[in-house]
Design an enzyme around this catalytic site. Structure first.
Site, PDB file in Angstrom:
ATOM      1  N   ASP A  50     -10.759   3.273   4.487  1.00  0.00           N
ATOM      2  CA  ASP A  50     -11.264   1.919   4.228  1.00  0.00           C
ATOM      3  C   ASP A  50     -12.784   1.868   4.108  1.00  0.00           C
ATOM      4  OD1 ASP A  50      -9.278  -0.148   4.062  1.00  0.00           O
ATOM      5  OD2 ASP A  50      -8.783   0.204   6.172  1.00  0.00           O
ATOM      6  N   LYS A  88       0.850  -1.202   0.000  1.00  0.00           N
ATOM      7  CA  LYS A  88       0.000   0.000   0.000  1.00  0.00           C
ATOM      8  C   LYS A  88       0.877   1.240   0.000  1.00  0.00           C
ATOM      9  CE  LYS A  88      -3.802  -2.335   2.371  1.00  0.00           C
ATOM     10  NZ  LYS A  88      -4.550  -2.597   3.592  1.00  0.00           N
ATOM     11  N   GLN A 112      -4.560  -1.263   9.727  1.00  0.00           N
ATOM     12  CA  GLN A 112      -4.539  -2.589   9.116  1.00  0.00           C
ATOM     13  C   GLN A 112      -5.179  -3.611  10.055  1.00  0.00           C
ATOM     14  OE1 GLN A 112      -3.627  -3.270   6.002  1.00  0.00           O
ATOM     15  NE2 GLN A 112      -3.917  -5.468   6.175  1.00  0.00           N
TER      16      GLN A 112
HETATM   17  N1  GUN Z   1      -7.020  -6.529   6.233  1.00  0.00           N
HETATM   18  C1  GUN Z   1      -7.411  -7.276   5.181  1.00  0.00           C
HETATM   19  N2  GUN Z   1      -7.978  -6.489   4.230  1.00  0.00           N
HETATM   20  C2  GUN Z   1      -7.946  -5.228   4.732  1.00  0.00           C
HETATM   21  C3  GUN Z   1      -8.369  -3.981   4.208  1.00  0.00           C
HETATM   22  O1  GUN Z   1      -8.914  -3.863   3.102  1.00  0.00           O
HETATM   23  N3  GUN Z   1      -8.157  -2.911   5.012  1.00  0.00           N
HETATM   24  C4  GUN Z   1      -7.585  -3.020   6.242  1.00  0.00           C
HETATM   25  N4  GUN Z   1      -7.433  -1.905   6.963  1.00  0.00           N
HETATM   26  N5  GUN Z   1      -7.171  -4.169   6.752  1.00  0.00           N
HETATM   27  C5  GUN Z   1      -7.351  -5.267   5.977  1.00  0.00           C
END
Ligand code: GUN
Length: 301
Positions: free
Chosen positions: A121, A54, A98
């Site tokens: 998100d 990311k 995350q």
């Molecule tokens: N863990 C697995 N997928 C995601 C996501 O799309 N966003 C976040 N913040 N954590 C994750």
């Protein structure tokens, strides 16, 4: 019949480039550089890889990434204090925590602490509520990416299509169903307690598989010509007999499904790259809103 392979990787690369262009315009007009705070608690290796990917994508599109790595035993109160300081920092337009978080931390409390307009998100209950009531808000990245791929294949108008979403997670299944409903599809949600899943699949013009069970959806369940979006990413261990050695597979049996479907996303290279590209989209859109600038059309669902 051999299905069209939906090139999520290629689509995501183009989208990231367009985000870079919009971000450069925003900077030229207002001096604002979209910034995302990325918070990782603990040392889960898979999460560390996701977070690194990311951050790389943000930087290569000219967006700022503010990296916060906290130890596994971080107290919830300290995490909440960090989120509060990000909420008040004008250089931070989006915040991503995350998941999963360590067990001693209450995930809903943490997600609720993020300012909804900075919720990159789209996991905050306010954004979930906005989506469920058909109002503008932040849409979770993976479903947003799936919708973009669907529209690329089928055109913008999805009205009247029968869509089946398998999986009811708050990250993918539920928001995906809401997006499809917002696009005037006739939506069915299936889950672990659904009966006769094969029959449900056989009615679907659009099939979204997001259950996390390797190759669960078989080719003979699928309606001929359907568009199949496979969100699953399952690592098959090398010693798993006929299923193969150390492969990444989706929730759909790809080889069988590709004989029947009209179009299908591969795993890897389908939905996965769209999730990160849509995180850039959400960060850009948040920065535009916070700078009082219009949000580019393609950043809206
Ligand atoms: N863990 C697995 N997928 C995601 C996501 O799309 N966003 C976040 N913040 N954590 C994750």
């Amino acid at each position: 019949m051999s299905a069209r392979i939906i090139d999520g990787k290629g689509f995501a690369a183009g989208l990231r480039q367009r985000v870079a262009g919009y971000a450069a315009d925003l900077k030229a007009r207002t001096g604002t550089v979209p910034g995302l705070a990325v918070i990782l608690v603990g040392d889960d290796p898979a999460s560390a890889v996701y977070v690194r990917n990311k951050e790389k994508a943000l930087e290569s599109a000219g967006l700022h990434s503010f990296d916060h790595r906290l130890p596994h035993d971080t107290a919830q109160a300290d995490l909440l204090r960090l989120i509060d300081s990000c909420n008040r920092d004008p250089a931070v337009h989006g915040i991503l925590v995350q998941l999963p978080l360590p067990k001693h931390i209450d995930t809903p409390t943490v997600l609720a602490a993020i300012a909804p307009e900075k919720d990159a998100d789209g996991f905050h209950v306010t954004n979930a509520g906005l989506l469920a009531t058909g109002r503008p808000g932040v849409v979770p990245c993976t479903p947003l990416g799936c919708l973009m791929l669907l529209r690329d294949v089928l055109g913008r108008n999805l009205a009247g299509k029968r869509a089946l979403v398998i999986g009811r997670s708050t990250i993918v299944g539920r928001p995906m169903a809401q997006l499809l409903l917002g696009a005037d599809c006739t939506v069915t949600m299936a889950h672990s307690r659904t009966r006769d899943l094969d029959i449900e699949c056989s009615h679907a013009d659009i099939l979204i598989a997001a259950v996390g069970r390797p190759e669960m959806v078989r080719g003979d369940w699928i309606k001929r010509g359907a568009t199949v979006i496979d969100v699953g990413m399952n690592r098959i261990p090398p010693d798993c007999g006929s299923a193969g050695g150390g492969r990444l597979v989706g929730d759909v049996h790809y080889a069988e499904a590709a004989e029947v479907a009209g179009a299908i996303t591969p795993v890897p290279g389908g939905v996965g790259p769209m999730t990160i590209a849509c995180l850039l989209v959400n960060t850009l859109a948040a920065a535009c809103r916070q700078a009082g600038q219009p949000v580019p059309e393609e950043a809206l669902p």
